[in-house]
Motif scaffolding. Sequence first.
Motif, PDB file in Angstrom:
ATOM      1  N   ILE A 241       0.778  -0.922  -0.241  1.00  0.00           N
ATOM      2  CA  ILE A 241       0.061   0.050  -0.200  1.00  0.00           C
ATOM      3  C   ILE A 241       0.858   1.089  -0.043  1.00  0.00           C
ATOM      4  N   ALA A 242       1.450   1.472   0.426  1.00  0.00           N
ATOM      5  CA  ALA A 242       2.562   2.531   1.114  1.00  0.00           C
ATOM      6  C   ALA A 242       3.410   2.311  -0.321  1.00  0.00           C
ATOM      7  N   VAL A 243       3.606   1.179  -0.951  1.00  0.00           N
ATOM      8  CA  VAL A 243       4.282   1.912  -2.683  1.00  0.00           C
ATOM      9  C   VAL A 243       3.717   2.479  -3.664  1.00  0.00           C
ATOM     10  N   LYS A 244       2.225   1.214  -3.336  1.00  0.00           N
ATOM     11  CA  LYS A 244       1.668   2.055  -4.652  1.00  0.00           C
ATOM     12  C   LYS A 244       1.136   3.802  -4.381  1.00  0.00           C
ATOM     13  N   THR A 245       0.760   3.910  -3.090  1.00  0.00           N
ATOM     14  CA  THR A 245       0.609   5.524  -2.500  1.00  0.00           C
ATOM     15  C   THR A 245       1.602   6.405  -2.690  1.00  0.00           C
ATOM     16  N   VAL A 246       2.929   6.257  -3.050  1.00  0.00           N
ATOM     17  CA  VAL A 246       3.882   6.964  -3.011  1.00  0.00           C
ATOM     18  C   VAL A 246       3.796   7.144  -4.612  1.00  0.00           C
ATOM     19  N   ALA A 247       3.905   6.382  -4.894  1.00  0.00           N
ATOM     20  CA  ALA A 247       4.278   5.600  -6.559  1.00  0.00           C
ATOM     21  C   ALA A 247       3.512   6.620  -7.008  1.00  0.00           C
TER      22      ALA A 247
ATOM     23  N   SER B 295       5.617  12.006 -18.934  1.00  0.00           N
ATOM     24  CA  SER B 295       7.057  11.000 -19.851  1.00  0.00           C
ATOM     25  C   SER B 295       7.986  10.708 -18.649  1.00  0.00           C
ATOM     26  N   LEU B 296       8.042  11.207 -17.086  1.00  0.00           N
ATOM     27  CA  LEU B 296       9.281  10.784 -16.305  1.00  0.00           C
ATOM     28  C   LEU B 296       8.334   9.403 -15.678  1.00  0.00           C
ATOM     29  N   ALA B 297       6.642  10.157 -15.185  1.00  0.00           N
ATOM     30  CA  ALA B 297       5.566   9.573 -14.633  1.00  0.00           C
ATOM     31  C   ALA B 297       5.921   7.752 -15.047  1.00  0.00           C
ATOM     32  N   GLY B 298       6.242   8.071 -16.641  1.00  0.00           N
ATOM     33  CA  GLY B 298       6.311   6.106 -17.166  1.00  0.00           C
ATOM     34  C   GLY B 298       7.603   5.839 -16.432  1.00  0.00           C
ATOM     35  N   GLN B 299       8.686   6.004 -15.940  1.00  0.00           N
ATOM     36  CA  GLN B 299       9.343   5.614 -15.496  1.00  0.00           C
ATOM     37  C   GLN B 299       9.453   5.085 -14.565  1.00  0.00           C
ATOM     38  N   VAL B 300       8.547   5.676 -13.280  1.00  0.00           N
ATOM     39  CA  VAL B 300       8.702   4.988 -12.142  1.00  0.00           C
ATOM     40  C   VAL B 300       7.600   3.919 -12.449  1.00  0.00           C
ATOM     41  N   ASP B 301       6.921   3.282 -13.330  1.00  0.00           N
ATOM     42  CA  ASP B 301       6.214   2.523 -13.582  1.00  0.00           C
ATOM     43  C   ASP B 301       7.380   0.971 -14.271  1.00  0.00           C
ATOM     44  N   LYS B 302       7.569   1.118 -14.832  1.00  0.00           N
ATOM     45  CA  LYS B 302       9.077   0.651 -15.477  1.00  0.00           C
ATOM     46  C   LYS B 302       9.481   0.093 -14.448  1.00  0.00           C
ATOM     47  N   TYR B 303       9.858   1.389 -13.910  1.00  0.00           N
ATOM     48  CA  TYR B 303      10.634   0.835 -12.696  1.00  0.00           C
ATOM     49  C   TYR B 303      10.811  -0.728 -11.996  1.00  0.00           C
ATOM     50  N   LEU B 304       8.962  -0.343 -11.465  1.00  0.00           N
ATOM     51  CA  LEU B 304       8.530  -0.749 -10.020  1.00  0.00           C
ATOM     52  C   LEU B 304       7.713  -2.142 -10.980  1.00  0.00           C
ATOM     53  N   GLN B 305       7.665  -2.024 -12.171  1.00  0.00           N
ATOM     54  CA  GLN B 305       7.668  -3.546 -12.686  1.00  0.00           C
ATOM     55  C   GLN B 305       8.882  -4.308 -12.944  1.00  0.00           C
TER      56      GLN B 305
ATOM     57  N   GLY C  18      16.032   0.216 -15.735  1.00  0.00           N
ATOM     58  CA  GLY C  18      17.235  -0.537 -15.939  1.00  0.00           C
ATOM     59  C   GLY C  18      17.792   1.219 -14.286  1.00  0.00           C
ATOM     60  N   SER C  19      19.105   1.009 -13.914  1.00  0.00           N
ATOM     61  CA  SER C  19      19.092   1.906 -13.421  1.00  0.00           C
ATOM     62  C   SER C  19      19.766   3.359 -13.581  1.00  0.00           C
ATOM     63  N   GLN C  20      19.662   2.891 -14.915  1.00  0.00           N
ATOM     64  CA  GLN C  20      19.992   3.851 -15.726  1.00  0.00           C
ATOM     65  C   GLN C  20      18.903   5.197 -16.262  1.00  0.00           C
ATOM     66  N   ASP C  21      17.963   4.408 -16.186  1.00  0.00           N
ATOM     67  CA  ASP C  21      16.492   4.732 -16.323  1.00  0.00           C
ATOM     68  C   ASP C  21      16.368   5.549 -14.867  1.00  0.00           C
ATOM     69  N   ILE C  22      16.544   5.153 -13.460  1.00  0.00           N
ATOM     70  CA  ILE C  22      16.262   5.329 -12.990  1.00  0.00           C
ATOM     71  C   ILE C  22      17.614   7.137 -12.336  1.00  0.00           C
ATOM     72  N   GLY C  23      18.234   6.892 -12.779  1.00  0.00           N
ATOM     73  CA  GLY C  23      19.499   7.800 -12.624  1.00  0.00           C
ATOM     74  C   GLY C  23      19.621   8.860 -13.285  1.00  0.00           C
ATOM     75  N   GLY C  24      18.985   9.056 -14.778  1.00  0.00           N
ATOM     76  CA  GLY C  24      18.491  10.067 -15.268  1.00  0.00           C
ATOM     77  C   GLY C  24      16.688  10.437 -14.747  1.00  0.00           C
ATOM     78  N   MET C  25      15.855   9.786 -13.966  1.00  0.00           N
ATOM     79  CA  MET C  25      14.604  10.266 -13.629  1.00  0.00           C
ATOM     80  C   MET C  25      15.221  11.220 -12.301  1.00  0.00           C
ATOM     81  N   ALA C  26      15.938  10.858 -11.550  1.00  0.00           N
ATOM     82  CA  ALA C  26      16.773  11.104 -10.629  1.00  0.00           C
ATOM     83  C   ALA C  26      16.984  12.899 -10.953  1.00  0.00           C
TER      84      ALA C  26
END
Length: 69
Positions: free
Chosen positions: A21-27, A37-47, A51-59
């Motif tokens: 519940i916490a993870v879904k709420t924060v996501a 364009s960044l919101a989709g990266q959150v879904d990709k990461y959680l699924q 990759g870590s490069q995606d998250i680094g770019g998103m951060a």
Amino acid sequence: MEEVVKIVAEKAGITHAQAEIAVKTVAGILKDRMPESLAGQVDKYLQGTGGSQDIGGMAGKIGGMFGKK
């Protein structure tokens, strides 16, 4: 998402169901507040497909949204 849920449950000392519940709420909050364009990266990461490069770019982009470089 299971890996993130497991980490949250362990770190917070809560049940798997509570962590899920916490993870879904924060996501959801993050996705609502960031560009689409960044919101989709959150879904990709959680699924597990982002990759870590995606998250680094998103951060970096998120930091830019808040005035950090």
